[in-house]
Motif scaffolding. Sequence first.
Motif, PDB file in Angstrom:
ATOM      1  N   PHE A  36       0.864  -1.185   0.000  1.00  0.00           N
ATOM      2  CA  PHE A  36       0.000   0.000   0.000  1.00  0.00           C
ATOM      3  C   PHE A  36       0.894   1.226   0.000  1.00  0.00           C
ATOM      4  CE2 PHE A  36       0.714  -1.204   4.399  1.00  0.00           C
ATOM      5  CZ  PHE A  36       0.913  -0.015   5.074  1.00  0.00           C
TER       6      PHE A  36
ATOM      7  N   ASP B 144       5.186   3.130  11.328  1.00  0.00           N
ATOM      8  CA  ASP B 144       4.008   3.154  10.453  1.00  0.00           C
ATOM      9  C   ASP B 144       2.781   3.348  11.334  1.00  0.00           C
ATOM     10  OD1 ASP B 144       2.088   2.758   8.504  1.00  0.00           O
ATOM     11  OD2 ASP B 144       2.472   0.600   8.295  1.00  0.00           O
TER      12      ASP B 144
ATOM     13  N   THR C  46       5.961  -4.712   9.674  1.00  0.00           N
ATOM     14  CA  THR C  46       6.216  -4.703  11.115  1.00  0.00           C
ATOM     15  C   THR C  46       6.167  -6.110  11.693  1.00  0.00           C
ATOM     16  OG1 THR C  46       5.709  -3.470  13.137  1.00  0.00           O
ATOM     17  CG2 THR C  46       3.831  -4.415  11.974  1.00  0.00           C
TER      18      THR C  46
HETATM   19 MG    MG Z   1       3.249  -1.347   8.646  1.00  0.00          MG
END
Ligand code: MG
Length: 250
Positions: free
Chosen positions: A78, A135, A219
């Motif tokens: 994304f 993020d 992550t």
């Molecule tokens: Mg992320």
Amino acid sequence: MKLIRFSVGTQVHWGILEGANIQAIRLPDLEPTGQVFSSSEVQMLVPAAPSKIICVGKNYAAHAAEMGGEVPVEPGLFLKGANTLTHHGATVAYPAWTENLHFEGELGLVIKTQARKISPEQALSHVLGYTCAIDLTARDKQRADLQWFRAKSADDFLPFGPHLETNLDPSTSRVSTRINGEIRQDSSTSNMIYNVPFVISYVSQFMTLEAGDVIITGTPDGVGALQPNDHIEVTVAGVGTLETRIGDKA
Ligand code: MG
């Protein structure tokens, strides 16, 4: 080598940081311009000025599991907007429109030279350097909205820095996250489903990566909710530590 981006007055430079001294350089060759600065006389900036920010979702199996999803059969990519980038030491307001702001500590990188349809073997030669990224994600809106646009791309949702490290093996870096000093994420990039060379090559098959573009690589497990006044530290071993504070609801 530690690369930084900084300003002096209205001029923006890249430089090599050695102690308190900064040697200004030109990209992509890291060629010295001859200008030397002291870190006390410059304003440190986010070490990236991208045309796009590409993110990998669910790139660690343990995180995919904690999100209740399957491991993706292709990289789950994304975009985040360039408005999300914010610098080391920033305070990010807790948006009033979310009730579930999450941290995701990640390895980030910046592209050095244009990459189009390159192989995994060629990929790392297109990387300027590596750094730490957070993020930030409005988890409730990620689930509620049609796309992840608001959940991932609100202002300041990507603390990134403090500098780029040129000399790092991205296949074996420890990535850890502390919230208010307590360790919450602790993994290695060796646990990635799609490693860094694969991701760069994969993206370059359909999207030309330009110098300055940012990739954040996913992550590990351990993500969780943030509260106003929380202090986040993301450490990538061999790079350093990125610090961010969450501000009041605004
Ligand atoms: Mg992320």
